[in-house]
Enzyme design. Structure first.
Site, PDB file in Angstrom:
ATOM      1  N   CYS A 109      36.337 -41.418 -57.147  1.00 45.98           N
ATOM      2  CA  CYS A 109      36.202 -42.872 -57.025  1.00 45.98           C
ATOM      3  C   CYS A 109      37.280 -43.549 -57.871  1.00 45.98           C
ATOM      4  O   CYS A 109      37.345 -43.341 -59.070  1.00 45.98           O
ATOM      5  CB  CYS A 109      34.813 -43.296 -57.501  1.00 45.98           C
ATOM      6  SG  CYS A 109      34.516 -45.057 -57.458  1.00 45.98           S
TER       7      CYS A 109
ATOM      8  N   ARG B 102      18.720 -37.223 -58.826  1.00 45.61           N
ATOM      9  CA  ARG B 102      20.172 -37.298 -58.626  1.00 45.61           C
ATOM     10  C   ARG B 102      20.457 -38.121 -57.378  1.00 45.61           C
ATOM     11  O   ARG B 102      20.313 -37.643 -56.258  1.00 45.61           O
ATOM     12  CB  ARG B 102      20.760 -35.896 -58.476  1.00 45.61           C
ATOM     13  CG  ARG B 102      22.296 -35.863 -58.480  1.00 45.61           C
ATOM     14  CD  ARG B 102      22.803 -34.450 -58.262  1.00 45.61           C
ATOM     15  NE  ARG B 102      24.226 -34.339 -58.462  1.00 45.61           N
ATOM     16  CZ  ARG B 102      24.819 -34.105 -59.637  1.00 45.61           C
ATOM     17  NH1 ARG B 102      24.074 -33.965 -60.723  1.00 45.61           N
ATOM     18  NH2 ARG B 102      26.129 -34.012 -59.743  1.00 45.61           N
TER      19      ARG B 102
ATOM     20  N   GLU C  98      30.895 -38.243 -49.644  1.00 45.48           N
ATOM     21  CA  GLU C  98      29.860 -38.274 -50.683  1.00 45.48           C
ATOM     22  C   GLU C  98      30.450 -38.802 -51.970  1.00 45.48           C
ATOM     23  O   GLU C  98      31.614 -38.516 -52.299  1.00 45.48           O
ATOM     24  CB  GLU C  98      29.300 -36.859 -50.882  1.00 45.48           C
ATOM     25  CG  GLU C  98      28.208 -36.735 -51.930  1.00 45.48           C
ATOM     26  CD  GLU C  98      28.744 -36.390 -53.323  1.00 45.48           C
ATOM     27  OE1 GLU C  98      27.951 -36.430 -54.286  1.00 45.48           O
ATOM     28  OE2 GLU C  98      29.961 -36.092 -53.445  1.00 45.48           O
TER      29      GLU C  98
END
Length: 389
Positions: A132, A222, A179
């Site tokens: 990211c 998570r 993801e």
């Protein structure tokens, strides 16, 4: 016995080799051998990937996929479990490459920024757990103000997502699954997620996303965001994808614990005292920071890549002793990796790898839904014929 090869190198290269070998606790000869081994394996692996008989493979498997930013292969395991076949993979971290190679027999191509997208094999699904990074739209705005043309990829230049987008643009997989951390949606004040989704839509893909929690399959809280894309050229404008309904959580931490654990995983008196004092100070200030002593009948906090530092986020209580850290194998189980998965690196590297990994059964649930939902055999021509009828 091994063969000897004598080569001459410059003083600068010799100095760098000595420094690097010392950091890796190897002799210069051992370090050079390791470098040659993995360099050659990478080249041979790429050659193998680029020369696979995909027509033959297509007959054996339901679909082909590629595994980008692969880590240690959690997404690969999930998609192989639903009858997919991996035709290309990329991961730059040398320790992850070692783990990946020992478990799958494929050495990932190293730096994805250095491969031409045209050289990547054709595939049906693209998988990527990309890092990211913040995106800037200033450059695009400046070009617009100057009346200059700009491509849809301009706003992602300089980020690793750019490499995902350029491969999607060139290879046009029927679907993709990305993801990332849950906070991707809010990263850089929401700009990052906006640029990602708009870029993918500009590529003419239907976009669906949802945050899923690993606790439905493993005893770990998570949350990760999953982004599914479907090619409009193949499935049309109105195709609907729904994420799977996850089962009720039924796992607890004690289910994944090893029966015999090396004493080295038990916290020292100094570390345990420090963690308790640290938690006490923050509690007095009204903060929630501190260690996480696990309820063995419940679920743990999120395992992170920093777990190797002190293990404080997930500590296992022990009768009459200080608490202990999870073992690497327990971390593997906490992430849903199968028992056959080999751990071939140091504890420090293993903690980093599993802390960065996907929760395998969550990905597999999405993979099953994707495979059940879409038709991998449909072509653009066939779709147009169906619409005409």
């Amino acid at each position: 016995m091994g063969k000897q090869i004598h080569i001459k190198v410059s003083d600068d290269i010799h100095r760098l080799l000595k420094e690097a070998s010392a950091k890796n606790r190897k002799t210069v000869q051992e370090y050079v051998t390791t470098l040659l081994e993995y360099s050659l394996k990478e080249q041979l692996s790429l050659y193998s990937f680029l020369n696979k008989d995909t027509d033959y493979l297509q007959k054996e498997y339901s679909f082909r996929f590629i595994d980008l930013f692969a880590g240690i292969g959690g997404m690969r395991i999930a998609f192989e479990n639903v009858n997919g076949h991996c035709v290309f993979t990329s991961e730059w971290d040398k320790f992850c490459q070692k783990t990946y190679y020992e478990n799958f027999g494929d050495l990932p191509f190293g730096d994805i920024t250095k491969i031409n997208e045209k050289d990547i094999p054709d595939h049906d699904i693209l998988l990527a757990g990309f890092p990211c990074q913040p995106f800037s739209i200033a450059g695009v705005s400046k070009k617009q103000s100057l009346g200059r043309e700009h491509g849809f990829l301009d706003k992602t230049q300089g980020t690793l997502f750019f490499d995902v987008a350029r491969i999607i643009k060139e290879k046009r997989p029927k679907a993709f699954l990305l993801e990332n951390v849950k906070n991707l949606v809010n990263h850089d004040k929401g700009n990052t997620f906006k640029v990602i989704t708009s870029t993918l839509r500009d590529l003419n893909y239907l976009i669906y996303y949802k945050v899923l929690d690993g606790k439905h399959f493993v005893p770990q809280h998570r949350e990760r965001i999953f982004i599914v894309g479907l090619d409009k050229h193949v499935y049309g404008e109105n195709f609907l994808f729904e994420f799977p309904t996850l089962p009720d959580p039924n796992k607890c931490v004690k289910d994944i614990l090893e029966k015999k654990v090396d004493p080295k995983y038990t916290l020292s008196d100094n570390l345990w005292t420090y963690l308790q004092e640290y938690a006490r100070k923050h509690k007095a200030k009204g903060n929630g920071f501190g260690f996480g002593l696990v309820d063995l009948s419940g679920v743990s906090r999120t395992l992170s890549a920093r777990y190797y530092k002190d293990g404080s986020e997930i500590l296992i209580p022990q009768k009459g002793k200080n608490p202990r850290k999870l073992t690497p194998r327990e971390c593997a189980r906490l992430q849903g990796f199968p028992e056959w998965f080999k751990i071939v690196v140091s504890d420090t590297q293993a903690y980093k790898q599993f802390g960065n990994a996907v929760t395998v059964p969550v990905v597999q649930a999405v993979a099953q839904q994707l495979v059940k939902t879409i038709d991998f055999n449909v072509t653009t021509y066939e779709r147009e014929q169906r619409i005409a009828l």
